[in-house]
Design an enzyme around this catalytic site. Structure first.
Site, PDB file in Angstrom:
ATOM      1  N   HIS A 249       0.857  -1.196   0.000  1.00 47.41           N
ATOM      2  CA  HIS A 249       0.000   0.000   0.000  1.00 47.41           C
ATOM      3  C   HIS A 249       0.886   1.237   0.000  1.00 47.41           C
ATOM      4  CE1 HIS A 249      -4.269  -1.370   1.198  1.00 47.41           C
ATOM      5  NE2 HIS A 249      -3.666  -2.318   0.513  1.00 47.41           N
TER       6      HIS A 249
ATOM      7  N   TYR B 134      -9.409   6.246   6.780  1.00 46.40           N
ATOM      8  CA  TYR B 134      -9.612   6.633   8.188  1.00 46.40           C
ATOM      9  C   TYR B 134     -10.569   7.816   8.176  1.00 46.40           C
ATOM     10  CZ  TYR B 134      -5.403   3.949   9.481  1.00 46.40           C
ATOM     11  OH  TYR B 134      -4.477   2.950   9.690  1.00 46.40           O
TER      12      TYR B 134
ATOM     13  N   PRO C 282      -5.120   1.361  18.362  1.00 49.75           N
ATOM     14  CA  PRO C 282      -4.801   0.806  17.042  1.00 49.75           C
ATOM     15  C   PRO C 282      -4.809   1.826  15.897  1.00 49.75           C
ATOM     16  CG  PRO C 282      -6.991   0.105  17.762  1.00 49.75           C
ATOM     17  CD  PRO C 282      -6.374   0.826  18.911  1.00 49.75           C
TER      18      PRO C 282
HETATM   19  P1  RFL Z   1       0.257 -10.706  22.064  1.00 53.78           P
HETATM   20  O1  RFL Z   1      -0.112 -10.830  20.652  1.00 53.78           O
HETATM   21  O2  RFL Z   1      -0.762 -10.285  23.052  1.00 53.78           O
HETATM   22  O3  RFL Z   1       0.871 -12.114  22.495  1.00 53.78           O
HETATM   23  C1  RFL Z   1       1.142 -12.421  23.848  1.00 53.78           C
HETATM   24  C2  RFL Z   1       1.098 -13.938  24.002  1.00 53.78           C
HETATM   25  O4  RFL Z   1       1.436 -14.285  25.346  1.00 53.78           O
HETATM   26  C3  RFL Z   1       0.533 -15.280  25.806  1.00 53.78           C
HETATM   27  N1  RFL Z   1       0.493 -15.241  27.282  1.00 53.78           N
HETATM   28  C4  RFL Z   1       1.116 -16.140  28.067  1.00 53.78           C
HETATM   29  N2  RFL Z   1       1.865 -17.209  27.774  1.00 53.78           N
HETATM   30  C5  RFL Z   1       2.354 -17.934  28.830  1.00 53.78           C
HETATM   31  N3  RFL Z   1       2.083 -17.630  30.139  1.00 53.78           N
HETATM   32  C6  RFL Z   1       1.330 -16.557  30.456  1.00 53.78           C
HETATM   33  N4  RFL Z   1       1.071 -16.265  31.727  1.00 53.78           N
HETATM   34  C7  RFL Z   1       0.816 -15.763  29.405  1.00 53.78           C
HETATM   35  N5  RFL Z   1       0.044 -14.639  29.372  1.00 53.78           N
HETATM   36  C8  RFL Z   1      -0.136 -14.344  28.068  1.00 53.78           C
HETATM   37  C9  RFL Z   1      -0.787 -14.905  25.144  1.00 53.78           C
HETATM   38  O5  RFL Z   1      -1.690 -16.009  25.099  1.00 53.78           O
HETATM   39  C10 RFL Z   1      -0.309 -14.478  23.768  1.00 53.78           C
HETATM   40  O6  RFL Z   1      -0.242 -15.562  22.869  1.00 53.78           O
HETATM   41  O7  RFL Z   1       1.484  -9.713  22.252  1.00 53.78           O
HETATM   42  P2  RFL Z   1       2.742  -9.386  21.277  1.00 53.78           P
HETATM   43  O8  RFL Z   1       3.382 -10.655  20.799  1.00 53.78           O
HETATM   44  O9  RFL Z   1       3.532  -8.380  22.007  1.00 53.78           O
HETATM   45  O10 RFL Z   1       2.074  -8.722  19.975  1.00 53.78           O
HETATM   46  C11 RFL Z   1       1.417  -7.485  20.052  1.00 53.78           C
HETATM   47  C12 RFL Z   1       0.311  -7.401  19.002  1.00 53.78           C
HETATM   48  O11 RFL Z   1      -0.489  -8.563  19.096  1.00 53.78           O
HETATM   49  C13 RFL Z   1      -0.561  -6.148  19.173  1.00 53.78           C
HETATM   50  O12 RFL Z   1       0.241  -5.035  19.503  1.00 53.78           O
HETATM   51  C14 RFL Z   1      -1.329  -5.813  17.878  1.00 53.78           C
HETATM   52  O13 RFL Z   1      -2.294  -6.795  17.593  1.00 53.78           O
HETATM   53  C15 RFL Z   1      -2.023  -4.460  17.993  1.00 53.78           C
HETATM   54  N6  RFL Z   1      -2.840  -4.120  16.825  1.00 53.78           N
HETATM   55  C16 RFL Z   1      -2.271  -3.657  15.658  1.00 53.78           C
HETATM   56  N7  RFL Z   1      -0.913  -3.554  15.548  1.00 53.78           N
HETATM   57  C17 RFL Z   1      -0.352  -3.164  14.370  1.00 53.78           C
HETATM   58  O14 RFL Z   1       0.889  -3.076  14.304  1.00 53.78           O
HETATM   59  N8  RFL Z   1      -1.104  -2.870  13.246  1.00 53.78           N
HETATM   60  C18 RFL Z   1      -2.451  -2.944  13.273  1.00 53.78           C
HETATM   61  O15 RFL Z   1      -3.079  -2.751  12.233  1.00 53.78           O
HETATM   62  C19 RFL Z   1      -3.086  -3.323  14.518  1.00 53.78           C
HETATM   63  N9  RFL Z   1      -4.429  -3.421  14.589  1.00 53.78           N
HETATM   64  C20 RFL Z   1      -4.234  -4.251  16.891  1.00 53.78           C
HETATM   65  C21 RFL Z   1      -4.996  -3.881  15.746  1.00 53.78           C
HETATM   66  C22 RFL Z   1      -4.862  -4.730  18.048  1.00 53.78           C
HETATM   67  C23 RFL Z   1      -6.232  -4.823  18.073  1.00 53.78           C
HETATM   68  N10 RFL Z   1      -6.820  -5.335  19.261  1.00 53.78           N
HETATM   69  C24 RFL Z   1      -7.610  -6.491  19.284  1.00 53.78           C
HETATM   70  C25 RFL Z   1      -6.356  -4.829  20.533  1.00 53.78           C
HETATM   71  C26 RFL Z   1      -6.371  -3.969  15.768  1.00 53.78           C
HETATM   72  C27 RFL Z   1      -7.009  -4.422  16.947  1.00 53.78           C
HETATM   73  C28 RFL Z   1      -8.506  -4.459  16.951  1.00 53.78           C
HETATM   74  C1  PHB Z   2      -6.662  -3.607  10.511  1.00 50.72           C
HETATM   75  O1  PHB Z   2      -6.780  -3.881   9.308  1.00 50.72           O
HETATM   76  O2  PHB Z   2      -6.992  -4.410  11.409  1.00 50.72           O
HETATM   77  C2  PHB Z   2      -6.166  -2.278  10.913  1.00 50.72           C
HETATM   78  C3  PHB Z   2      -5.634  -1.445   9.943  1.00 50.72           C
HETATM   79  C4  PHB Z   2      -5.168  -0.189  10.305  1.00 50.72           C
HETATM   80  C5  PHB Z   2      -5.247   0.221  11.627  1.00 50.72           C
HETATM   81  C6  PHB Z   2      -5.758  -0.631  12.595  1.00 50.72           C
HETATM   82  C7  PHB Z   2      -6.231  -1.886  12.237  1.00 50.72           C
HETATM   83  O3  PHB Z   2      -4.817   1.461  11.964  1.00 50.72           O
END
Ligand code: RFL
Ligand code: PHB
Length: 398
Positions: free
Chosen positions: A74, A203, A295
């Protein structure tokens, strides 16, 4: 049962899995402990936008074959004010840099497949994981698995266990400082197997609240609408979400939106959070375990990747060259970049969302700022260079 490794990693999200893969490429032995089952980890729908720096790390880790084939480059995205869009040409404004749309679900899947192909120790359903002696030279973790009590001795422990994990609370409260903003709304997300309404992300700042049109592929769309935290998912049948999206994306985009049944729906609260330091003794924190962003800037997964990129190099220097300098400066180097992404995500959230206490003045400030960005290529460059991701060398002092 007792065993030994060099680095014990807690959590098999993107941070833990990518770190483990980078350490493997660097010849360092590690074990990953995950609380959930493999199918639970692989089913989580989260991020969708990868910065070029994240793509480079996935390439370095040897897990980018499918990403290169299926990821969507993109070069720009759209900002919209009350139905009127304008484009941020990321590629032109940043000297040729672009983001890649490729779901976090796919990244996780590719990383797990790479671990399993090489027979790595990736232990799912690890219960009651506990960290011990992290301030000593001989830390260890204990957990139970398949009804057996296990202990792993190691040189270092890395907490990649997300916001609700056990690693951050293992740092004494007298050492840990945390900084937080909780936003008075959440994002209601919908995933559907329908073609996206546009080739690029939109957005939208609308008087009814924020909306985002995103995607996972040419045939799978991801949409979000801002909702009050009090909203219940059961009060949002698919039709109501599509209707709300049509209003917030406006008459130019709504006719291009293909409706279809949701394959996933969820409400996520928005939060900014940073814990300092990201190292205590032989325990290091990475990813959501140390920081959360709203996010809006698509930064969460990318920050998790840049943390483990810095940390993997530091471990490789320590094991190969004997220099501990990288490990000693990890926390301050990672935090410098974290704060930059926190600022951008907080600012972008403030620019695009409706706040419950917003008065006419605050609304005029948003409108003026969006119109300024629309009119000024300098302002657009600021947005674009933050969106594609700041270089690792960005640092600051506090
Ligand atoms: P995670 O993915 O939360 O993984 C942590 C892992 O640790 C496990 N865990 C344990 N394991 C053993 N013992 C314990 N006591 C434990 N406690 C927990 C969990 O089960 C899990 O598997 O953290 P990590 O690896 O730091 O990754 C971070 C990302 O997942 C997160 O920052 C992103 O998903 C945020 N996010 C986005 N980030 C982007 O860069 N681009 C995006 O477009 C974006 N969109 C989003 C998002 C997060 C969203 N939500 C649901 C909050 C969109 C949404 C809606
Ligand atoms: C997504 O596709 O889940 C997404 C994309 C852009 C954002 C956050 C989430 O800023």
């Amino acid at each position: 049962m007792q065993s030994r490794t060099q680095v014990a990693i807690i959590g098999a999200g993107p941070a833990g899995l990518l770190l483990s893969q980078l350490l493997h490429v660097g010849g360092i032995d590690c074990v990953v402990l995950e609380r959930q089952t493999q199918s639970h980890v692989e089913a989580r729908i989260r991020a969708g936008v990868l910065e070029p720096g994240t793509v480079e790390l996935l390439e370095r880790a040897g897990v980018a074959t499918r990403l290169q084939r299926e990821g969507l480059p993109h070069h720009g995205f759209h900002l919209m004010l009350d139905g009127r869009p304008f484009r941020i040409d990321m590629h032109a404004l940043t000297g040729g840099r672009s983001v890649t749309v490729y779901g976090q679900t796919e990244v996780t899947h590719d990383l797990i497949a790479a671990h399993q192909a090489r027979g790595a120790e990736l232990i799912f359903s690890a219960a009651d994981v506990r960290l011990h002696a992290v301030e000593s030279d001989a830390p260890f973790v204990t957990f139970s698995h398949d009804g057996m009590q296990r202990r792993i001795d190691c040189d270092y422990i890395v907490g990649c266990d997300g916001y609700h994990g056990v690693s951050r609370p293992s740092i004494p409260a007298s050492v840990l400082r945390s900084f937080e903003r909780v936003y008075p709304f959440g994002w209601l997300g919908l995933l559907a197997d329908v073609p996206p309404c546009d080739e690029e992300l939109i957005y939208s700042n609308h008087a009814r609240g924020f909306a985002l049109a995103s995607m996972r592929s040419h045939t799978r769309s991801r949409y979000y609408v801002q909702v009050p935290l009090s909203e219940k998912l059961e009060d949002w049948p698919d039709d109501r979400i599509w209707d709300e999206l049509a209003l917030r994306l406006g008459p130019e985009v709504a006719p291009r939106m293909t409706r279809g049944p949701s394959i996933e729906k969820s409400i996520a609260p928005l939060r900014s959070f940073v814990a300092e330091p990201m190292r205590y003794g032989r325990l290091f924190l990475a990813g959501d375990a140390a920081h959360i962003v709203p996010p809006t800037g698509a930064k969460g997964l990318n920050l998790a990747a840049s943390d483990v990129g810095i940390l993997a190099e530091a471990f490789i220097d320590a094991y190969r060259g004997g220099s501990l300098a990288g490990l000693e400066t990890y926390s301050s180097r990672a935090l410098a970049r974290v704060w930059m992404a926190e600022r951008f995500s907080w600012w972008f959230t403030g620019l695009t969302h409706r706040f419950p206490d917003m008065d006419e003045f605050a609304r005029h400030m948003q409108v003026a700022e969006l119109n300024y960005i629309r009119a000024s290529s300098h302002a657009q460059t600021v947005v674009a260079e933050n969106y594609v991701g700041l270089p690792l060398s960005y640092s600051c002092s506090s």
